[in-house]
Design an enzyme around this catalytic site. Structure first.
Site, PDB file in Angstrom:
ATOM      1  CE1 TYR A 158      -3.669   2.552   0.459  1.00 29.68           C
ATOM      2  CE2 TYR A 158      -2.474   3.270   2.410  1.00 29.68           C
ATOM      3  CZ  TYR A 158      -3.475   3.469   1.480  1.00 29.68           C
ATOM      4  OH  TYR A 158      -4.287   4.584   1.564  1.00 29.68           O
TER       5      TYR A 158
HETATM    6  P1  NDP Z   1     -13.688   3.499   1.501  1.00 32.36           P
HETATM    7  O1  NDP Z   1     -13.353   2.054   1.618  1.00 32.36           O
HETATM    8  O2  NDP Z   1     -14.805   4.044   2.328  1.00 32.36           O
HETATM    9  O3  NDP Z   1     -13.953   3.884  -0.009  1.00 32.36           O
HETATM   10  C1  NDP Z   1     -13.189   3.361  -1.064  1.00 32.36           C
HETATM   11  C2  NDP Z   1     -13.912   3.659  -2.363  1.00 32.36           C
HETATM   12  O4  NDP Z   1     -13.119   3.191  -3.453  1.00 32.36           O
HETATM   13  C3  NDP Z   1     -15.262   2.979  -2.437  1.00 32.36           C
HETATM   14  O5  NDP Z   1     -16.200   3.889  -2.975  1.00 32.36           O
HETATM   15  C4  NDP Z   1     -15.009   1.833  -3.416  1.00 32.36           C
HETATM   16  O6  NDP Z   1     -16.192   1.585  -4.148  1.00 32.36           O
HETATM   17  C5  NDP Z   1     -13.964   2.471  -4.336  1.00 32.36           C
HETATM   18  N1  NDP Z   1     -13.200   1.513  -5.109  1.00 32.36           N
HETATM   19  C6  NDP Z   1     -12.240   0.655  -4.682  1.00 32.36           C
HETATM   20  N2  NDP Z   1     -11.792  -0.096  -5.704  1.00 32.36           N
HETATM   21  C7  NDP Z   1     -12.492   0.310  -6.804  1.00 32.36           C
HETATM   22  C8  NDP Z   1     -12.490  -0.074  -8.166  1.00 32.36           C
HETATM   23  N3  NDP Z   1     -11.683  -1.054  -8.630  1.00 32.36           N
HETATM   24  N4  NDP Z   1     -13.329   0.558  -9.031  1.00 32.36           N
HETATM   25  C9  NDP Z   1     -14.154   1.541  -8.603  1.00 32.36           C
HETATM   26  N5  NDP Z   1     -14.205   1.945  -7.316  1.00 32.36           N
HETATM   27  C10 NDP Z   1     -13.386   1.339  -6.442  1.00 32.36           C
HETATM   28  O7  NDP Z   1     -12.325   4.268   1.869  1.00 32.36           O
HETATM   29  P2  NDP Z   1     -11.902   5.810   1.835  1.00 32.36           P
HETATM   30  O8  NDP Z   1     -13.005   6.678   1.438  1.00 32.36           O
HETATM   31  O9  NDP Z   1     -11.196   6.062   3.088  1.00 32.36           O
HETATM   32  O10 NDP Z   1     -10.801   5.745   0.665  1.00 32.36           O
HETATM   33  C11 NDP Z   1     -10.748   6.660  -0.397  1.00 32.36           C
HETATM   34  C12 NDP Z   1      -9.298   6.927  -0.737  1.00 32.36           C
HETATM   35  O11 NDP Z   1      -8.679   7.548   0.397  1.00 32.36           O
HETATM   36  C13 NDP Z   1      -8.453   5.704  -1.059  1.00 32.36           C
HETATM   37  O12 NDP Z   1      -7.661   5.969  -2.181  1.00 32.36           O
HETATM   38  C14 NDP Z   1      -7.591   5.514   0.193  1.00 32.36           C
HETATM   39  O13 NDP Z   1      -6.372   4.892  -0.110  1.00 32.36           O
HETATM   40  C15 NDP Z   1      -7.423   6.962   0.618  1.00 32.36           C
HETATM   41  N6  NDP Z   1      -7.045   7.168   2.015  1.00 32.36           N
HETATM   42  C16 NDP Z   1      -7.873   6.796   3.046  1.00 32.36           C
HETATM   43  C17 NDP Z   1      -7.505   7.002   4.368  1.00 32.36           C
HETATM   44  C18 NDP Z   1      -8.375   6.613   5.524  1.00 32.36           C
HETATM   45  O14 NDP Z   1      -7.880   6.594   6.678  1.00 32.36           O
HETATM   46  N7  NDP Z   1      -9.641   6.318   5.338  1.00 32.36           N
HETATM   47  C19 NDP Z   1      -6.215   7.634   4.685  1.00 32.36           C
HETATM   48  C20 NDP Z   1      -5.440   8.020   3.544  1.00 32.36           C
HETATM   49  C21 NDP Z   1      -5.842   7.788   2.273  1.00 32.36           C
HETATM   50  P3  NDP Z   1     -16.839   0.139  -4.482  1.00 32.36           P
HETATM   51  O15 NDP Z   1     -16.517  -0.774  -3.359  1.00 32.36           O
HETATM   52  O16 NDP Z   1     -18.290   0.466  -4.676  1.00 32.36           O
HETATM   53  O17 NDP Z   1     -16.191  -0.243  -5.766  1.00 32.36           O
END
Ligand code: NDP
Length: 253
Positions: A158
Site C-alpha cells: 500500500y
Molecule cells: P472506503 O473504503 O470508504 O472507499 C473506497 C472507495 O473506493 C469505495 O467507494 C469503493 O467503491 C472504491 N473503489 C475501490 N476499488 C475500486 C475499483 N476497482 N473501481 C471503482 N471503485 C473502487 O475508503 P476511503 O473513502 O477512506 O478511501 C478513499 C481513498 O482515500 C483511497 O484511495 C484511500 O487509499 C485513501 N485514504 C484513506 C484514508 C483513511 O484513513 N480512510 C487515509 C489516507 C488515504 P466500491 O466498493 O463500490 O467499488
C-alpha cells in the site's frame, strides 16, 4: 454544505470511489456547489444510497464501473452526458496486507498497483484531451502512507502504491502544465471511513487516533473540502502539490 462558496456551476466533475467514504462526501459536496457529477463505484446499492443524499436539483450520472477495467466507459459516458470534463478526482483505492516474508506481498502489490496507480494513469490519459479544452484539473487521493516510514511492513504494498502515485502526480503536473491542466493530490492521515475495516485490519480506531498529534480522525467531509479547494480557481497557483491533512501524524518521532 461548506460555508464558503466555491461555485462549480456548469462544471463537469468525475469522482471515483464515490460509493463510500471520502469519495461519497466529495461527490455530494461538488453537487452542493452546483457541479454536474459522475459518481463511480462498483457497489450499485451503495452508489444509489449516496445518490439519495445529493441535492434535489443536482445533475448527476451514477455509473457502476470498475476503475481497473472501465476507464474508457467512465470518460465516454461522462462526456456523452455533460459534454466535457472539468475535474477528475482519482479517489478510488484500498489497502491490503502482504508482507515480504508471509508469501502475500506480490498478490497485494499487483492488486494495489492496478487500482491505486494503474487505473489513475489510464483515467488521466483518457481525460487529458478533455481537460485541455476546459483548462481543467486532476486531484488524486494519496495518503500519508506515501510520506511516512513504512511502520507496518505488511502494508508495504500500500505504501509503495501511494508513493508511486505521488511521483505520478508530480510528473503529470509537469507534463500537463503547458496545457493549462493542474494536477495535485490530497494526502490524508486517518479518516473515519470503511477503509480500515475493508483492509481487514484488526486495529482499534482509538489506538490510531492516539498516534496523531491531535488525537483524532478526520471526517470524510474535511478531506472533501480540501479536494474542492484544490479543484477551484482559488488554487490556480497550485500544481504538483501533495497536500497533507493528517492531524499531525507526520509529526510523530
Ligand atoms: P472506503 O473504503 O470508504 O472507499 C473506497 C472507495 O473506493 C469505495 O467507494 C469503493 O467503491 C472504491 N473503489 C475501490 N476499488 C475500486 C475499483 N476497482 N473501481 C471503482 N471503485 C473502487 O475508503 P476511503 O473513502 O477512506 O478511501 C478513499 C481513498 O482515500 C483511497 O484511495 C484511500 O487509499 C485513501 N485514504 C484513506 C484514508 C483513511 O484513513 N480512510 C487515509 C489516507 C488515504 P466500491 O466498493 O463500490 O467499488
Amino acid at each position: 454544505m461548506v460555508e464558503y462558496y466555491l461555485n462549480f456551476a456548469g462544471k463537469s466533475v468525475i469522482v471515483t470511489g464515490a460509493s463510500s467514504g471520502i469519495g461519497a462526501a466529495t461527490a455530494i459536496m461538488f453537487a452542493e456547489q452546483r457541479a454536474s457529477v459522475t459518481l463511480i463505484g462498483r457497489n450499485e446499492t451503495k452508489l444509489n444510497a449516496v445518490a439519495k443524499k445529493l441535492p434535489n436539483n443536482a445533475t448527476s450520472l451514477i455509473l457502476k464501473a470498475d476503475v481497473t477495467t472501465d476507464a474508457k466507459k467512465i470518460i465516454d459516458e461522462t462526456v456523452n452526458k455533460f459534454g466535457k470534463i472539468d475535474v477528475l478526482v482519482n479517489n478510488a483505492g484500498f489497502a491490503k496486507y502482504g508482507g515480504l516474508t508471509d508469501g502475500k506481498f506480490l498478490e497485494a502489490y499487483d492488486a494495489l498497483m492496478r487500482t491505486n496507480m494503474r487505473a489513475v494513469a489510464e483515467l488521466t490519459m483518457l481525460a487529458v484531451p478533455h481537460l485541455a479544452k476546459t483548462k481543467g484539473n486532476i486531484i488524486n487521493t494519496s495518503s500519508i502512507a506515501a510520506n511516512s516510514l513504512p511502520f507496518d511492513g505488511r502494508l508495504l504494498p500500500y505504501y509503495v502504491s501511494k508513493a508511486a502515485l505521488d511521483h505520478f502526480t508530480r510528473g503529470a503536473a509537469m507534463e500537463f502544465a503547458p496545457k493549462g491542466i493542474r494536477v495535485n493530490s490530497v494526502n490524508p492521515g486517518p479518516v473515519l471511513t470503511n477503509f480500515i475495516e475493508n483492509a481487514g485490519a484488526a486495529v482499534n480506531p482509538d489506538e490510531i487516533a492516539e498516534m496523531t498529534a491531535l488525537k483524532r480522525f478526520s471526517t470524510p467531509e474535511e478531506i472533501a473540502e480540501l479536494i474542492l479547494y484544490l479543484a477551484s480557481d482559488k488554487a490556480q497557483g497550485m500544481t504538483g502539490s501533495l497536500v497533507v491533512i493528517d492531524n499531525g501524524w507526520l509529526l510523530r518521532p
